[in-house]
Structures are given as structure tokens and as C-alpha cells.
Design a protein around this motif. Sequence first.
Motif, short mmCIF file in Angstrom:
data_model
loop_
_atom_site.label_atom_id
_atom_site.label_comp_id
_atom_site.label_asym_id
_atom_site.label_seq_id
_atom_site.Cartn_x
_atom_site.Cartn_y
_atom_site.Cartn_z
N ILE A 112 52.23 -9.65 61.10
CA ILE A 112 51.55 -10.94 60.90
C ILE A 112 50.23 -10.73 60.16
O ILE A 112 49.87 -11.52 59.28
N ALA A 113 49.52 -9.68 60.48
CA ALA A 113 48.24 -9.41 59.79
C ALA A 113 48.45 -9.19 58.31
O ALA A 113 47.70 -9.70 57.46
N VAL A 144 54.80 -6.64 65.75
CA VAL A 144 54.72 -8.05 65.35
C VAL A 144 53.31 -8.37 64.87
O VAL A 144 53.12 -9.02 63.83
N ALA A 145 52.31 -7.90 65.60
CA ALA A 145 50.91 -8.17 65.22
C ALA A 145 50.58 -7.55 63.87
O ALA A 145 49.88 -8.16 63.04
N VAL A 173 59.16 -11.99 59.93
CA VAL A 173 58.93 -11.32 61.21
C VAL A 173 60.19 -11.32 62.06
O VAL A 173 60.63 -10.26 62.56
N GLY A 212 46.51 -20.92 63.32
CA GLY A 212 46.49 -19.52 62.91
C GLY A 212 47.89 -18.95 62.87
O GLY A 212 48.82 -19.46 63.51
N TRP A 213 48.05 -17.86 62.08
CA TRP A 213 49.38 -17.30 61.88
C TRP A 213 49.97 -16.71 63.16
O TRP A 213 51.17 -16.83 63.41
N ASP A 214 49.15 -16.08 63.99
CA ASP A 214 49.67 -15.46 65.22
C ASP A 214 50.31 -16.49 66.14
O ASP A 214 51.44 -16.30 66.61
N VAL A 215 49.60 -17.57 66.39
CA VAL A 215 50.13 -18.61 67.28
C VAL A 215 51.29 -19.33 66.62
O VAL A 215 52.31 -19.64 67.27
N ARG A 235 55.06 -6.21 70.62
CA ARG A 235 53.80 -6.85 70.25
C ARG A 235 53.01 -6.11 69.18
O ARG A 235 52.52 -6.73 68.23
N ALA A 278 49.44 -12.45 56.58
CA ALA A 278 48.26 -13.31 56.40
C ALA A 278 47.49 -12.92 55.13
O ALA A 278 47.00 -13.79 54.41
N GLY A 284 54.23 -16.99 66.78
CA GLY A 284 54.56 -16.78 68.19
C GLY A 284 55.21 -17.98 68.82
O GLY A 284 56.14 -17.85 69.63
#
Length: 309
Positions: free
Chosen positions: A230-231, A226-227, A202, A248-251, A223, A234, A254
Motif C-alpha cells: 500500500i505504501a 500488505v502495508a 493488493v 487514506g489508502w490503508d483504510v 499485515r 500510494a 483494508g
Amino acid sequence: MATNAPWLIVGAGALGQLFAASLAQRQRVVLLGRRPTRHVIRLRKPDGTDHQIPARRESLEQWSGPESPALVILATKSHHGKTALDALASRLPPQTPLLLLQNGFLLQPRLTEQWSGPVLCASTTEAAYRPATASGMDLDPDSPTPDVIHAAAGETWIGDLADRHVTLATRVAECLADAGMKAAACQDIRHRLWRKLAINAVINPLTAIHRVRNGELASRAFRPRVAALIAEIAHIMQAEDVPPPAQGWDVFIGDVIQATANNRSSMLQDVLANRPTERDAILGPLEEAARHHGLHLPAIADLYRQTPP
């Protein structure tokens, strides 16, 4: 691993010099780079203090040690690793242990299969970079320019992909810890390498494409992309049986963006210095895994096409 034999560190980039400078205070080391230079490393520590650390430095081509090394630390960029090892291999006993410091997850499985001796892999969060004005040809020991800046202390985990060399990994980690680096052996190095790959996939390409520092990726403009990345990452991790971090991957990703907000990623540094990037080492394994598992991941495919090679 012989306790009194020297360690070879191949690659005089930021990470190679950082490891050499740290280890040289407790361990016999030889730093092999592209050219011979003065036998000192000028290190700037995270607290801003400058230190001149004596360290034996030679060129990779000319090195011919009188004794076999206890360990070879391969600290080159991923795309240079195999070439550097091939150039050195005829001068090494075939059972010499390797420690790989590369980003991505491309060189590690290949050398694990190809090298006849033990192959350890490291996942490190140590942050270091070379100033733009630093030069390996600068032989003036009184120069104020550091060779390497240790931007932030991190942690290094060491293990092997087949989990066969736990004792060796423990010994190497202990030597790093004795030299003042936070290090530990682990039996899940494959998972740690994949998790670091997720972070790098990322941060590195996006910062290189847009020439921004890491923290910019937390802005509203980035955002959605990036989202989406990440999805898709995952999905790959699930297919590869890599458990998600507790938060979780997002946090997880981030938090790294926020913690390294002022950093220039290694890929951005390569772009700014007109060097080849580690695109294939970082994004290549994700694309390969997607093909293997039959996953359609357009965000990662677009990112690969846009990332400088």
C-alpha cells in the motif's frame, strides 16, 4: 447510439453473463462466447434464488448480425480483449461504441487510442463468479447448476479517458439502471480505474500466490506485506496525480478486504481453474508507472515475480 439496435456482449465469463442476464430483461442483447450454447442464462441472485433468463447466445467466430450493434461490451479478460476485438472488428462499423469491463489499466488506454469509435471504460464493484461445475456445453435448461452466481450487488461507473463522450456514458448508465443495475456516468473514470487497480494489486496477487480468500489478508501474518504494498502504491498514485480517498489508502483497501472477506478473488479463481491470470493488466501498469517516474518499488517488483502469469 441507436436505441433499437442490439448490444453485443463479448465474453461469456462471470461478468459477461451477469451483464447479459441483467440487460436481456430490458434490452436486446447478444452474448458472444467461444462456442454456441443454449439461449438461456441460469443466474443465481444474491438472495439465493435461481432464474432462467432467455438470452441470445452465439459464438464469436460465427456471429454475423443482420444489423449493426448499438454498443459492444467487451467483457473478456484483459489479455484476451484485443484478440477478441480484432476477430470481430471486420464485422463492425468503425464508429461502433465500445464499453470496456476489464480489470487493470492496460487495455483501456490502448484501445482508447486504437479504436476509431468512442471507447467507454467501466469500473464496477459487481461481484460474480461461475461455479466450478458450470459448463457452456451443458444444454439441459433444467440443470440445477447456475451458469453464473451474482455474489454481491455493486455499482458501476462509466466514462471515457478523454472526457469526450459524457452523453454516451450517461445513456449507457441509464440503460444499466433501467435493467436494475446501479450505474452512473462519471467524469473521473481514470481516477476510479486507478483506485480499483490499487485494490486489485493488493488483493488479487496475494490471494492467488497463497490460495486464500480475501479476508485472510487482514490477518497478522499478511499485515507487513500488505502495508508495504500500500505504501508503494500510494507513491505511484501521487506521481500519477490520483488523489487519495478521504480515509487514506490503508483504510480504503483494508475496508475492501473486510467487506469481501469470504470472496475468492478473480485471480485466485483463475489459478484454481488453471487459467492465465491478469498479472500484467493489474501489476504491469504499476511497474510501468514506477519506471516512468523513476520510483524504486521493491515490494511491487517482488509481487510481480511471484504472481502466476
